[in-house]
Write a protein that holds these residues in place. Structure first.
Motif, PDB file in Angstrom:
ATOM      1  N   THR A   7       1.326   7.422   8.115  1.00  0.00           N
ATOM      2  CA  THR A   7       1.429   7.927   6.804  1.00  0.00           C
ATOM      3  C   THR A   7       2.648   7.944   6.080  1.00  0.00           C
ATOM      4  O   THR A   7       3.655   8.399   6.871  1.00  0.00           O
ATOM      5  N   TYR A  13       3.599   9.530  -2.465  1.00  0.00           N
ATOM      6  CA  TYR A  13       2.506   9.285  -3.206  1.00  0.00           C
ATOM      7  C   TYR A  13       1.714  10.693  -3.637  1.00  0.00           C
ATOM      8  O   TYR A  13       2.596  11.627  -3.215  1.00  0.00           O
ATOM      9  N   HIS A  56      -1.634   1.840  -0.254  1.00  0.00           N
ATOM     10  CA  HIS A  56      -2.493   2.300   0.705  1.00  0.00           C
ATOM     11  C   HIS A  56      -2.393   1.447   2.136  1.00  0.00           C
ATOM     12  O   HIS A  56      -2.177   2.211   3.089  1.00  0.00           O
ATOM     13  N   TYR A  57      -2.136   0.453   1.969  1.00  0.00           N
ATOM     14  CA  TYR A  57      -2.463  -0.664   3.202  1.00  0.00           C
ATOM     15  C   TYR A  57      -1.128  -1.719   3.134  1.00  0.00           C
ATOM     16  O   TYR A  57      -0.653  -2.364   2.029  1.00  0.00           O
ATOM     17  N   GLN A  66      -2.275   1.423   7.710  1.00  0.00           N
ATOM     18  CA  GLN A  66      -2.471   2.293   6.650  1.00  0.00           C
ATOM     19  C   GLN A  66      -1.385   3.262   6.089  1.00  0.00           C
ATOM     20  O   GLN A  66      -1.027   3.927   7.135  1.00  0.00           O
ATOM     21  N   VAL A  68      -1.128   5.092   2.740  1.00  0.00           N
ATOM     22  CA  VAL A  68      -1.534   6.124   2.265  1.00  0.00           C
ATOM     23  C   VAL A  68      -2.958   6.558   2.376  1.00  0.00           C
ATOM     24  O   VAL A  68      -3.813   5.105   2.232  1.00  0.00           O
ATOM     25  N   ASP A  70      -7.040   6.631   1.649  1.00  0.00           N
ATOM     26  CA  ASP A  70      -7.641   6.179   0.402  1.00  0.00           C
ATOM     27  C   ASP A  70      -7.851   7.355  -0.470  1.00  0.00           C
ATOM     28  O   ASP A  70      -7.806   6.898  -1.818  1.00  0.00           O
ATOM     29  N   ALA A  74      -1.755   6.220  -4.430  1.00  0.00           N
ATOM     30  CA  ALA A  74      -0.453   5.659  -3.947  1.00  0.00           C
ATOM     31  C   ALA A  74       0.027   5.022  -5.376  1.00  0.00           C
ATOM     32  O   ALA A  74      -0.645   4.690  -6.517  1.00  0.00           O
ATOM     33  N   ILE A  93      -7.111   1.170  -5.115  1.00  0.00           N
ATOM     34  CA  ILE A  93      -6.440   1.123  -3.841  1.00  0.00           C
ATOM     35  C   ILE A  93      -5.539  -0.090  -3.768  1.00  0.00           C
ATOM     36  O   ILE A  93      -5.971  -1.071  -4.392  1.00  0.00           O
TER      37      ILE A  93
END
Ligand SMILES: [Zn+2]
Length: 228
Positions: A7, A13, A56-57, A66, A68, A70, A74, A93
């Protein structure tokens, strides 16, 4: 696909409590770096505070990370002005593709993995392919640049996330049914009938040795009455 998690630093974020219904768009980006990895990026966003950006990804040709959650927001499409009427950070996303190799060429494997991830997210959040956008479509930014420069690359991506999942190769096709007991139910009456009529004799040792594709052909013909 397996998704690992690291994370991002909390300053990168906005913590939120989005529900599935709040997520209406998936936005595709590229990192713009050459030869980077999904893990490199996740690590960087985790250890570096105050970036005022996030996704997010991150996806490369080997894996997805990943960065952030879901449910959180972000900062991947924020802008002073928008091309798209409704897609914003709050309802989307962001997926960053590590798209370029060290020489600056497109890494198709990264794009393929991103398509897999996006498909999964579409299914999870009920997002249709019309709501899968490039960063370019949202704000006009040249991102992901290779998919802006070459609309065919983007069209292929959209196709990959739209078309039905490729059917696994049918192993049945190579199955050989040795005896009547091995023959599947849908073909049993046909095979019994053809044996009774003497059309089907096998190898003379009670072995039928019927290949699956041949069996299918026999059943189709039998149903059509060709052996009456
Ligand atoms: Zn972008």
């Amino acid at each position: 696909m397996t998704i690992q998690t690291k994370t991002a630093h909390a300053s990168n974020y906005k913590a939120a409590s989005r529900s599935a219904a709040d997520i209406g768009f998936i936005v595709v980006h590229y990192t713009g770096n050459r030869g980077d990895t999904a893990k490199n990026n996740a690590d960087y966003f985790a250890r570096t505070a105050g970036l005022e950006a996030s996704a997010h990804y991150f996806v490369d040709e080997h894996e997805a990370w990943q960065s952030v959650p879901d449910k959180d927001v972000a900062w991947h499409v924020g802008a002073r002005s928008y091309v798209h009427k409704t897609c914003r950070n709050a309802n989307s996303i962001g997926v960053e593709i590590c798209m370029l190799d060290k020489a600056g060429r497109v890494r198709q494997g990264s794009i393929d993995n991103a398509a897999k991830l996006v498909r999964e997210l579409m299914a999870k959040y009920g997002v249709d392919s019309g709501h899968v956008l490039r960063h370019y479509d949202v704000t006009g930014k040249d991102c992901p640049a290779p998919m802006v420069a070459d609309p065919k690359l983007w069209a292929a991506f959209k196709q990959a996330v739209t078309k039905p999942e490729k059917i696994e190769e049918d192993d049945d096709m190579y199955t050989v049914y040795k005896t009547i007991q091995d023959v599947p139910d849908w073909a049993r009456d046909c095979v019994n009938d053809l044996i009774a009529k003497g059309y089907l004799k096998g190898d003379g040792d009670g072995q039928l040795d019927l290949e699956h594709y041949m069996l299918r052909g026999l059943v189709i013909n039998w149903r059509a009455g060709l052996y009456k």
